[in-house]
Design a protein around this motif. Structure first.
Motif, PDB file in Angstrom:
ATOM      1  N   VAL A 157       0.835  -1.203   0.000  1.00 45.42           N
ATOM      2  CA  VAL A 157       0.000   0.000   0.000  1.00 45.42           C
ATOM      3  C   VAL A 157       0.869   1.252   0.000  1.00 45.42           C
ATOM      4  O   VAL A 157       1.756   1.405   0.836  1.00 45.42           O
ATOM      5  CB  VAL A 157      -0.945   0.013   1.231  1.00 45.42           C
ATOM      6  CG1 VAL A 157      -1.681   1.342   1.340  1.00 45.42           C
ATOM      7  CG2 VAL A 157      -1.948  -1.135   1.152  1.00 45.42           C
ATOM      8  N   ILE A 158       0.600   2.130  -0.965  1.00 45.39           N
ATOM      9  CA  ILE A 158       1.266   3.433  -1.013  1.00 45.39           C
ATOM     10  C   ILE A 158       0.202   4.472  -0.684  1.00 45.39           C
ATOM     11  O   ILE A 158      -0.874   4.486  -1.291  1.00 45.39           O
ATOM     12  CB  ILE A 158       1.830   3.718  -2.426  1.00 45.39           C
ATOM     13  CG1 ILE A 158       2.878   2.665  -2.798  1.00 45.39           C
ATOM     14  CG2 ILE A 158       2.438   5.134  -2.487  1.00 45.39           C
ATOM     15  CD1 ILE A 158       3.309   2.717  -4.269  1.00 45.39           C
ATOM     16  N   THR A 159       0.490   5.340   0.291  1.00 48.72           N
ATOM     17  CA  THR A 159      -0.499   6.370   0.614  1.00 48.72           C
ATOM     18  C   THR A 159       0.118   7.757   0.629  1.00 48.72           C
ATOM     19  O   THR A 159       1.358   7.900   0.697  1.00 48.72           O
ATOM     20  CB  THR A 159      -1.189   6.072   1.971  1.00 48.72           C
ATOM     21  OG1 THR A 159      -2.352   6.899   2.068  1.00 48.72           O
ATOM     22  CG2 THR A 159      -0.287   6.354   3.149  1.00 48.72           C
ATOM     23  N   ILE A 160      -0.743   8.769   0.557  1.00 53.15           N
ATOM     24  CA  ILE A 160      -0.333  10.154   0.801  1.00 53.15           C
ATOM     25  C   ILE A 160      -1.195  10.601   1.963  1.00 53.15           C
ATOM     26  O   ILE A 160      -2.425  10.510   1.894  1.00 53.15           O
ATOM     27  CB  ILE A 160      -0.573  11.071  -0.428  1.00 53.15           C
ATOM     28  CG1 ILE A 160       0.212  10.560  -1.645  1.00 53.15           C
ATOM     29  CG2 ILE A 160      -0.198  12.515  -0.102  1.00 53.15           C
ATOM     30  CD1 ILE A 160       0.008  11.384  -2.932  1.00 53.15           C
ATOM     31  N   ASP A 161      -0.578  11.018   3.051  1.00 49.09           N
ATOM     32  CA  ASP A 161      -1.345  11.393   4.241  1.00 49.09           C
ATOM     33  C   ASP A 161      -0.553  12.414   5.050  1.00 49.09           C
ATOM     34  O   ASP A 161       0.600  12.172   5.407  1.00 49.09           O
ATOM     35  CB  ASP A 161      -1.609  10.131   5.078  1.00 49.09           C
ATOM     36  CG  ASP A 161      -2.646  10.359   6.168  1.00 49.09           C
ATOM     37  OD1 ASP A 161      -2.740  11.487   6.699  1.00 49.09           O
ATOM     38  OD2 ASP A 161      -3.360   9.402   6.499  1.00 49.09           O
ATOM     39  N   LEU A 162      -1.178  13.549   5.316  1.00 47.28           N
ATOM     40  CA  LEU A 162      -0.484  14.612   6.050  1.00 47.28           C
ATOM     41  C   LEU A 162      -0.286  14.287   7.524  1.00 47.28           C
ATOM     42  O   LEU A 162       0.524  14.921   8.192  1.00 47.28           O
ATOM     43  CB  LEU A 162      -1.277  15.922   5.913  1.00 47.28           C
ATOM     44  CG  LEU A 162      -1.022  16.691   4.620  1.00 47.28           C
ATOM     45  CD1 LEU A 162      -2.170  17.653   4.325  1.00 47.28           C
ATOM     46  CD2 LEU A 162       0.295  17.452   4.682  1.00 47.28           C
ATOM     47  N   ASN A 163      -1.026  13.322   8.023  1.00 48.08           N
ATOM     48  CA  ASN A 163      -0.892  12.976   9.445  1.00 48.08           C
ATOM     49  C   ASN A 163      -0.004  11.743   9.601  1.00 48.08           C
ATOM     50  O   ASN A 163      -0.446  10.628   9.349  1.00 48.08           O
ATOM     51  CB  ASN A 163      -2.288  12.713  10.025  1.00 48.08           C
ATOM     52  CG  ASN A 163      -2.225  12.262  11.469  1.00 48.08           C
ATOM     53  OD1 ASN A 163      -1.155  12.240  12.080  1.00 48.08           O
ATOM     54  ND2 ASN A 163      -3.371  11.915  12.025  1.00 48.08           N
ATOM     55  N   PRO A 164       1.247  11.922  10.050  1.00 49.05           N
ATOM     56  CA  PRO A 164       2.134  10.758  10.157  1.00 49.05           C
ATOM     57  C   PRO A 164       1.709   9.793  11.261  1.00 49.05           C
ATOM     58  O   PRO A 164       2.222   8.685  11.347  1.00 49.05           O
ATOM     59  CB  PRO A 164       3.505  11.386  10.477  1.00 49.05           C
ATOM     60  CG  PRO A 164       3.198  12.706  11.096  1.00 49.05           C
ATOM     61  CD  PRO A 164       1.906  13.168  10.482  1.00 49.05           C
ATOM     62  N   MET A 165       0.737  10.250  12.102  1.00 50.67           N
ATOM     63  CA  MET A 165       0.287   9.380  13.197  1.00 50.67           C
ATOM     64  C   MET A 165      -1.002   8.632  12.879  1.00 50.67           C
ATOM     65  O   MET A 165      -1.483   7.847  13.683  1.00 50.67           O
ATOM     66  CB  MET A 165       0.102  10.210  14.469  1.00 50.67           C
ATOM     67  CG  MET A 165       1.426  10.591  15.077  1.00 50.67           C
ATOM     68  SD  MET A 165       1.316  12.037  16.126  1.00 50.67           S
ATOM     69  CE  MET A 165       1.289  13.360  14.946  1.00 50.67           C
ATOM     70  N   SER A 166      -1.593   8.886  11.708  1.00 58.49           N
ATOM     71  CA  SER A 166      -2.850   8.189  11.385  1.00 58.49           C
ATOM     72  C   SER A 166      -2.563   6.696  11.235  1.00 58.49           C
ATOM     73  O   SER A 166      -1.426   6.286  10.970  1.00 58.49           O
ATOM     74  CB  SER A 166      -3.451   8.731  10.087  1.00 58.49           C
ATOM     75  OG  SER A 166      -2.780   8.194   8.974  1.00 58.49           O
ATOM     76  N   ARG A 167      -3.606   5.904  11.375  1.00 56.43           N
ATOM     77  CA  ARG A 167      -3.406   4.452  11.259  1.00 56.43           C
ATOM     78  C   ARG A 167      -2.950   4.102   9.850  1.00 56.43           C
ATOM     79  O   ARG A 167      -2.112   3.235   9.652  1.00 56.43           O
ATOM     80  CB  ARG A 167      -4.703   3.712  11.602  1.00 56.43           C
ATOM     81  CG  ARG A 167      -5.037   3.773  13.083  1.00 56.43           C
ATOM     82  CD  ARG A 167      -6.373   3.155  13.357  1.00 56.43           C
ATOM     83  NE  ARG A 167      -7.404   3.760  12.518  1.00 56.43           N
ATOM     84  CZ  ARG A 167      -8.512   3.144  12.144  1.00 56.43           C
ATOM     85  NH1 ARG A 167      -8.736   1.900  12.489  1.00 56.43           N
ATOM     86  NH2 ARG A 167      -9.402   3.765  11.380  1.00 56.43           N
TER      87      ARG A 167
END
Ligand code: ATP
Length: 243
Positions: A174-184
């Motif tokens: 899984v490759i994601t883009i997410d501004l929250n490094p703490m999200s699950r």
């Protein structure tokens, strides 16, 4: 009309794009909340693409090239913000774009499909009620057998944690883009690009074009040497230092 000299012009423009997405029925009203959550982290990250994001973008481009069956998962927010980038990346990789919605209605799914196709997307898939990942509780469990169903690498930006976890359990990358490094999602994904999707996606396309001429062994090296833990630690460190 947003004054281009306004210090938060870019961020306000992004809000307008999400609101427009809601107005034309491709984005869920809940998408506004997700955008707000992202904005808060973007503020703390300095509203620019940090080196840890650039490193993740390189590994992501390499992993997408090495994939046998990659797929790009699109939702209401990503359709509102980066639809042209989805189409360009899918053309570069010759892979499908699959619509997968948390707040799913058949109507919204078909509206996003028409929207993508009106912009000349060639291979758009929707969920199939007969194919499901049973361990996922939400309606996101329904997938397309020619897309997420058979994919080895799934690109899922702005994602919720449950699905990422289940995709990983199924042996998919899984490759994601997410501004929250703490999200699950950020924590569970194979590669997390901690950046705003409106900055990161154009860079991912640029990197994908740059790596086109690289040999498989070189691409494998980028993936092998990548550590998502290191990237997430660097992003958290950046946030701590912003106070
Ligand atoms: P999880 O279930 O993974 O813990 P969550 O419940 O916070 O995440 P959502 O509310 O679905 O997930 O939000 C999606 C994620 O997308 C959030 O982590 C948010 O920070 C991030 N996000 C929102 N807008 C953007 C954007 N424009 N670019 C990058 N990330 C974004």
């Amino acid at each position: 009309m947003i004054d281009p000299k306004h210090p938060r012009a870019k961020s306000l423009k992004t809000r307008e794009e999400i609101i427009h997405g809601v107005d034309i029925g491709i984005t869920s009203i809940n998408g506004l909340i997700a955008q707000g959550r992202g904005e808060a982290f973007d503020y703390l990250l300095g509203e620019n693409t940090n080196n840890f994001a650039k490193e993740a973008i390189r590994a992501a481009a390499a992993m997408l090239f090495l994939a046998k069956d990659p797929v790009l998962s699109v939702n209401g927010n990503t359709a509102a913000l980066v639809v042209k980038e989805y189409i360009e990346l899918s053309n570069l990789l010759h892979c499908p774009i699959e619509i997968n919605l948390f707040h799913k209605t058949k109507e919204r799914e078909l509206r996003i499909k028409s929207y993508l196709e009106s912009l000349r997307a060639k291979n758009v898939l929707v969920s199939n009620s007969k194919t499901k990942i049973s361990s996922i509780a939400s309606k996101r469990k329904f997938v397309n057998p020619k897309g997420i169903g058979k994919a080895d690498v799934v690109f899922v930006p702005l994602e919720d944690g449950d699905r990422t976890e289940e995709l990983i359990k199924l042996g998919k990358k899984v490759i994601t883009i997410d501004l929250n490094p703490m999200s699950r999602t950020a924590q569970k994904a194979t590669i997390t690009i901690v950046d705003n999707i409106i900055r990161a996606f154009p860079l991912l396309i640029k990197e994908t074009k740059r790596l086109q001429s690289f040999k498989k062994d070189e691409l494998k090296k980028f993936v092998r040497e990548f550590s998502n833990k290191k990237i997430l630690n660097a992003a958290e460190e950046k946030i701590r230092k912003s106070f």
